[in-house]
Enzyme design. Structure first.
Site, PDB file in Angstrom:
ATOM      1  CE  LYS A  22      18.619 -27.056   9.317  1.00 11.88           C
ATOM      2  NZ  LYS A  22      17.433 -27.245   8.443  1.00 11.88           N
ATOM      3  CG  ASN A  23      15.904 -30.140  10.776  1.00  9.61           C
ATOM      4  OD1 ASN A  23      16.075 -29.055  10.221  1.00  9.61           O
ATOM      5  ND2 ASN A  23      16.306 -31.285  10.253  1.00  9.61           N
ATOM      6  NE  ARG A  93      10.586 -30.313   1.886  1.00  9.84           N
ATOM      7  CZ  ARG A  93       9.684 -30.605   0.977  1.00  9.84           C
ATOM      8  NH1 ARG A  93       9.694 -29.984  -0.173  1.00  9.84           N
ATOM      9  NH2 ARG A  93       8.770 -31.524   1.200  1.00  9.84           N
ATOM     10  CB  CYS A 117      18.774 -28.734   0.496  1.00  7.84           C
ATOM     11  SG  CYS A 117      19.822 -28.004   1.731  1.00  7.84           S
ATOM     12  NE  ARG A 122      13.573 -31.779   0.717  1.00 14.85           N
ATOM     13  CZ  ARG A 122      14.208 -31.164   1.710  1.00 14.85           C
ATOM     14  NH1 ARG A 122      15.177 -30.323   1.440  1.00 14.85           N
ATOM     15  NH2 ARG A 122      13.865 -31.396   2.952  1.00 14.85           N
ATOM     16  N   PRO A 123       8.531 -33.489  -2.846  1.00 11.68           N
ATOM     17  CG  PRO A 123       7.413 -35.532  -3.037  1.00 11.68           C
ATOM     18  CD  PRO A 123       8.776 -34.926  -2.888  1.00 11.68           C
ATOM     19  CG  ASP A 125       2.732 -36.221  -2.236  1.00  8.84           C
ATOM     20  OD1 ASP A 125       3.874 -35.822  -1.946  1.00  8.84           O
ATOM     21  OD2 ASP A 125       2.416 -37.422  -2.218  1.00  8.84           O
ATOM     22  CG  ASP A 308      19.253 -34.012   7.614  1.00 10.77           C
ATOM     23  OD1 ASP A 308      19.066 -34.119   6.397  1.00 10.77           O
ATOM     24  OD2 ASP A 308      18.481 -33.389   8.374  1.00 10.77           O
ATOM     25  NE  ARG A 400      18.955 -23.256   3.862  1.00  8.77           N
ATOM     26  CZ  ARG A 400      18.523 -24.430   3.412  1.00  8.77           C
ATOM     27  NH1 ARG A 400      18.966 -24.921   2.300  1.00  8.77           N
ATOM     28  NH2 ARG A 400      17.611 -25.113   4.071  1.00  8.77           N
TER      29      ARG A 400
HETATM   30  C1  UD1 Z   1      12.996 -32.994   7.102  1.00  7.26           C
HETATM   31  C2  UD1 Z   1      14.220 -32.274   7.604  1.00  7.26           C
HETATM   32  C3  UD1 Z   1      15.425 -32.587   6.729  1.00  7.26           C
HETATM   33  C4  UD1 Z   1      15.613 -34.089   6.627  1.00  7.26           C
HETATM   34  C5  UD1 Z   1      14.321 -34.787   6.248  1.00  7.26           C
HETATM   35  C6  UD1 Z   1      14.413 -36.313   6.351  1.00  7.26           C
HETATM   36  C7  UD1 Z   1      13.353 -30.251   8.623  1.00  7.26           C
HETATM   37  C8  UD1 Z   1      13.216 -28.784   8.551  1.00  7.26           C
HETATM   38  N1  UD1 Z   1      13.966 -30.832   7.580  1.00  7.26           N
HETATM   39  O1  UD1 Z   1      12.746 -32.525   5.780  1.00  7.26           O
HETATM   40  O2  UD1 Z   1      16.572 -31.980   7.311  1.00  7.26           O
HETATM   41  O3  UD1 Z   1      16.595 -34.391   5.662  1.00  7.26           O
HETATM   42  O4  UD1 Z   1      13.231 -34.388   7.109  1.00  7.26           O
HETATM   43  O5  UD1 Z   1      14.769 -36.691   7.631  1.00  7.26           O
HETATM   44  O6  UD1 Z   1      12.967 -30.888   9.576  1.00  7.26           O
HETATM   45  N2  UD1 Z   1       7.914 -36.899   0.681  1.00  7.26           N
HETATM   46  C9  UD1 Z   1       6.834 -37.197  -0.108  1.00  7.26           C
HETATM   47  N3  UD1 Z   1       5.730 -36.386  -0.056  1.00  7.26           N
HETATM   48  C10 UD1 Z   1       5.667 -35.309   0.786  1.00  7.26           C
HETATM   49  C11 UD1 Z   1       6.760 -35.020   1.596  1.00  7.26           C
HETATM   50  C12 UD1 Z   1       7.883 -35.836   1.533  1.00  7.26           C
HETATM   51  O7  UD1 Z   1       6.861 -38.169  -0.873  1.00  7.26           O
HETATM   52  O8  UD1 Z   1       4.635 -34.612   0.811  1.00  7.26           O
HETATM   53  C13 UD1 Z   1       9.131 -37.741   0.623  1.00  7.26           C
HETATM   54  C14 UD1 Z   1      10.395 -36.955   0.329  1.00  7.26           C
HETATM   55  O9  UD1 Z   1      10.596 -36.809  -1.040  1.00  7.26           O
HETATM   56  C15 UD1 Z   1      11.464 -37.804   0.993  1.00  7.26           C
HETATM   57  C16 UD1 Z   1      10.739 -38.384   2.194  1.00  7.26           C
HETATM   58  O10 UD1 Z   1       9.356 -38.265   1.927  1.00  7.26           O
HETATM   59  O11 UD1 Z   1      11.857 -38.867   0.136  1.00  7.26           O
HETATM   60  C17 UD1 Z   1      11.051 -37.689   3.490  1.00  7.26           C
HETATM   61  O12 UD1 Z   1      10.874 -36.292   3.338  1.00  7.26           O
HETATM   62  P1  UD1 Z   1      10.402 -35.360   4.541  1.00  7.26           P
HETATM   63  O13 UD1 Z   1      10.454 -36.125   5.817  1.00  7.26           O
HETATM   64  O14 UD1 Z   1       9.113 -34.719   4.185  1.00  7.26           O
HETATM   65  O15 UD1 Z   1      11.529 -34.251   4.559  1.00  7.26           O
HETATM   66  P2  UD1 Z   1      11.338 -32.804   5.100  1.00  7.26           P
HETATM   67  O16 UD1 Z   1      10.275 -32.804   6.144  1.00  7.26           O
HETATM   68  O17 UD1 Z   1      11.223 -31.858   3.971  1.00  7.26           O
END
Ligand code: UD1
Length: 430
Positions: A22-23, A93, A117, A122-123, A125, A308, A400
């Site tokens: 999926k991812n 997301r 989720c 889940r920022p 930035d 996950d 999902r």
């Molecule tokens: C992806 C996966 C999700 C998995 C996660 C971590 C997909 C579709 N989803 O989610 O299943 O649980 O990776 O392996 O691939 N963060 C920031 N700033 C940002 C973005 C993220 O601080 O702009 C932080 C998040 O809060 C979190 C960490 O970075 O603590 C990792 O998040 P991220 O890798 O971005 O998760 P996703 O890509 O949303």
């Protein structure tokens, strides 16, 4: 909403195939926006997030068609569309992955802030920081990200956040950089297999990318990308979930199409619990331990134990002979499943960012509510092992992210059935 009714206590046994990831599929489908030719992705799992993204892409002028063989065909037919549907983005997301491709190929994008989720903060930035570094003008107004750029320009971008690299952020910035002028160097890049798979797809479009799978990715921008046909990697999270189902029920299960090379950390944990593993190139057989040993694990970015799979391993630990300690450094608030596992008789104490699980002799069936995708999986696992009947409510989250999970579990002998929303309501389950 639909619910699952499970009669627990049956050791799972048999062979089952792992679906496509999926991812990996989601950012790849979004990346089709970059391509000037037809794109075919083979092995795309048929699940709700894929359907939601398909609808979103259709409304962005991408023709999306799934055929009977599990392949999804995508082609840009109206590149003038740049506004992503708010209701669809709110559902997941990963739909935010359209931002980078829209900006790079269509020069403008209006994308609502994403939903998904409820697993803590889940920022986005880092996504915005990365795309801004490539020259985009980005504003956030009334819940929308409004972005425009002439042609993006290569730059040095660091995507390391306080909890590690961002996975979908790396997908967004890497995808956008393929059409930028000049060279982009991403440091602090995610090294997850799904990012490597996306990079390989982009390369098959004609992109010039090096370093995928390391924390520094270099992208030499090109003027145009073509179409491709590409097979997606198998889903390491689904595979781990099925292995946990075998482990928690005391069963013996063989996974076909297993991405063994991407599962080393999880397999090591299951082995440390006493499970016997027979690992072949694309096949894994797990024979559960008679008595499961407790674990001390910390969820980390790849190649660590995936966040996950944290909730599924927590479910297995509820029946271990001793006290386990579970920590999550990627999403320190991702512990909503604990309260629901306690309903089934688990003995769990929560502290900030971690949990202590004291193994019990037996879980007991109860009604539990799914709160997020992987938490739902943990509840299903607990239900499979529990004495009596468990009802897992609100399984939309499960739908999902898993392709026909209950059918796969039933094929391994589980007594599990879906209660359609109307029938569930009739017996007092909402
Ligand atoms: C992806 C996966 C999700 C998995 C996660 C971590 C997909 C579709 N989803 O989610 O299943 O649980 O990776 O392996 O691939 N963060 C920031 N700033 C940002 C973005 C993220 O601080 O702009 C932080 C998040 O809060 C979190 C960490 O970075 O603590 C990792 O998040 P991220 O890798 O971005 O998760 P996703 O890509 O949303």
């Amino acid at each position: 909403m639909d619910a699952l009714r499970i009669k627990g206590g049956i050791p799972l046994s048999g062979r089952v195939a792992v679906s496509g990831s999926k991812n990996a599929a989601l950012p790849m489908m979004a990346a089709a926006i970059l391509s000037d030719g037809p794109v075919t992705l083979d092995g795309v799992p048929d699940l709700l997030d894929v359907q939601t993204l398909s609808s979103l892409l259709s409304r962005l002028g991408v023709a999306v068609r799934r055929d009977g063989a599990g392949s999804v065909h995508l082609e840009n037919i109206d590149p003038a569309l740049i506004r992503a549907d708010r209701r669809l983005v709110a559902r997941m997301r990963a739909s935010f992955c359209v931002l980078g491709p829209l900006l790079a190929r269509r020069r403008r994008a209006v994308v609502p802030l994403p939903g998904g989720c409820a697993i803590g903060e889940r920022p986005i930035d880092l996504h915005l920081h990365g795309l801004t570094a490539l020259g985009a003008d980005i504003r956030v107004r009334r819940g929308y990200v409004i972005a425009r750029a002439r042609r993006l320009v290569g730059a040095k971008v660091n995507l390391l956040g306080p909890h590690g690299p961002t996975v979908t952020g790396t997908a967004n910035v890497m995808s956008a950089a393929t059409l930028a002028r000049g060279v982009t160097t991403i440091t602090g890049a995610a090294i997850e297999p799904e990012i490597v798979d996306l990079a390989n797809l982009l390369v098959s479009f004609g992109a010039r990318i090096a370093g995928q799978g390391t924390s520094t990715i270099e992208i030499h921008g090109v003027d145009q990308l073509g179409g491709a046909r590409y097979r997606i990697i198998p889903d390491r999270i689904e595979a781990a979930t099925l292995m946990c189902a075998a482990a928690i029920t005391g069963g013996s299960v063989t996974l076909r199409n297993a991405p063994t090379e991407h599962m080393q950390a999880v397999l090591a944990v299951l082995e440390s619990m006493g499970c016997m593993l027979d690992i072949q190139e694309r096949e894994i057989t797990l024979r559960a331990a008679d008595v499961t040993r407790p674990i001390r694990i910390t969820a980390l970015p790849y190649p660590g134990i995936p966040t996950d799979v944290q909730s599924q391993l927590t479910a297995v630990a509820t029946l271990a002979a001793g006290c386990s300690r579970i920590e999550d450094r990627v999403f320190p608030d991702r512990f909503h499943h604990l309260r629901e596992l306690v309903r089934l008789g688990a003995d769990i104490r929560r502290a900030p960012g971690r949990a202590s699980v004291r193994g019990v002799m037996q879980l007991t069936g109860a009604t539990a509510t799914a709160t997020d995708l992987r938490a739902s999986a943990a509840l299903v696992l607990a239900g499979l092992a529990a004495d009596g009947e468990t009802i897992v409510r609100r399984i939309r989250h499960l739908d999902r992210g898993y392709e026909r999970l209950e059918e796969k579990l039933a094929s391994l002998g589980a007594r599990i059935e879906r209660m359609k929303a109307r029938n569930a309501a009739a017996v007092g389950v909402r």
